[in-house]
Write a protein that holds these residues in place. Sequence first.
Motif, short mmCIF file in Angstrom:
data_model
loop_
_atom_site.label_atom_id
_atom_site.label_comp_id
_atom_site.label_asym_id
_atom_site.label_seq_id
_atom_site.Cartn_x
_atom_site.Cartn_y
_atom_site.Cartn_z
N ASN A 14 0.86 -1.19 0.00
CA ASN A 14 0.00 0.00 0.00
C ASN A 14 0.90 1.24 0.00
O ASN A 14 1.08 1.87 1.04
CB ASN A 14 -0.89 0.01 1.24
CG ASN A 14 -1.70 -1.26 1.38
OD1 ASN A 14 -2.74 -1.40 0.79
ND2 ASN A 14 -1.21 -2.20 2.18
N PRO A 15 1.47 1.60 -1.14
CA PRO A 15 2.46 2.68 -1.18
C PRO A 15 1.89 4.04 -0.81
O PRO A 15 0.68 4.27 -0.90
CB PRO A 15 2.94 2.66 -2.63
CG PRO A 15 1.97 1.86 -3.40
CD PRO A 15 1.22 1.01 -2.44
N CYS A 16 2.78 4.90 -0.39
CA CYS A 16 2.42 6.27 -0.02
C CYS A 16 2.45 7.18 -1.24
O CYS A 16 3.03 6.84 -2.27
CB CYS A 16 3.40 6.81 1.01
SG CYS A 16 3.38 5.92 2.54
N GLY A 17 1.85 8.34 -1.08
CA GLY A 17 1.88 9.34 -2.13
C GLY A 17 1.56 10.69 -1.52
O GLY A 17 1.50 10.84 -0.29
N ARG A 18 1.35 11.66 -2.36
CA ARG A 18 0.97 13.01 -1.93
C ARG A 18 -0.45 13.27 -2.40
O ARG A 18 -0.82 12.95 -3.52
CB ARG A 18 1.91 14.07 -2.51
CG ARG A 18 3.32 13.97 -2.01
CD ARG A 18 3.43 14.53 -0.63
NE ARG A 18 4.76 14.28 -0.10
CZ ARG A 18 5.09 14.50 1.14
NH1 ARG A 18 4.19 14.97 1.98
NH2 ARG A 18 6.29 14.25 1.56
N TYR A 19 -1.24 13.86 -1.53
CA TYR A 19 -2.64 14.13 -1.85
C TYR A 19 -2.75 15.31 -2.80
O TYR A 19 -2.08 16.34 -2.63
CB TYR A 19 -3.43 14.42 -0.57
CG TYR A 19 -4.89 14.67 -0.83
CD1 TYR A 19 -5.73 13.62 -1.17
CD2 TYR A 19 -5.42 15.95 -0.75
CE1 TYR A 19 -7.07 13.84 -1.42
CE2 TYR A 19 -6.76 16.17 -1.00
CZ TYR A 19 -7.59 15.12 -1.33
OH TYR A 19 -8.91 15.34 -1.59
N LYS A 20 -3.60 15.16 -3.82
CA LYS A 20 -3.92 16.23 -4.75
C LYS A 20 -5.43 16.36 -4.79
O LYS A 20 -6.13 15.42 -5.14
CB LYS A 20 -3.39 15.93 -6.14
CG LYS A 20 -1.88 15.93 -6.23
CD LYS A 20 -1.42 15.62 -7.62
CE LYS A 20 0.09 15.54 -7.64
NZ LYS A 20 0.61 15.16 -8.94
N ALA A 21 -5.94 17.50 -4.40
CA ALA A 21 -7.39 17.73 -4.41
C ALA A 21 -7.88 17.65 -5.85
O ALA A 21 -7.38 18.33 -6.72
CB ALA A 21 -7.71 19.08 -3.80
#
Length: 122
Positions: A14-21
């Motif tokens: 379950n890799p991480c990422g950055r949230y983009k609205a």
Amino acid sequence: MTTAQYLKLIGERNPCGRYKAAGLEPKECSVCLSVLEDGDEIRRLKCEHTFHKGCVDKWLEQDRATCPICRRLVVPEPISQRRQIQPHRRRGELYGGSDDELILLLTSLHVTGVLQNPTTAA
């Protein structure tokens, strides 16, 4: 399995990422109930539920091998069993009684004042 190995396995699956609205209605992290903002570090589980990385990792570290929303296992069952992680129990399994018994207990605590003023309860 150590906690570090366990979290590494979660990160691989379950890799991480950055949230983009990407919509009109903001999403929120169901663990801390804060709105996800652009650039927040997030983890999206296989069930497609998204959380702040720190929030869901803390949830998973607390021996909860399931998604906080849908209770789907985050790691394969044999791994969760080796780590002695149990899926979240239903409320009745925690105290061994029915909902009616729980309501009666809470009502009696409220009537006796235990829940009315917790600072004076012994």
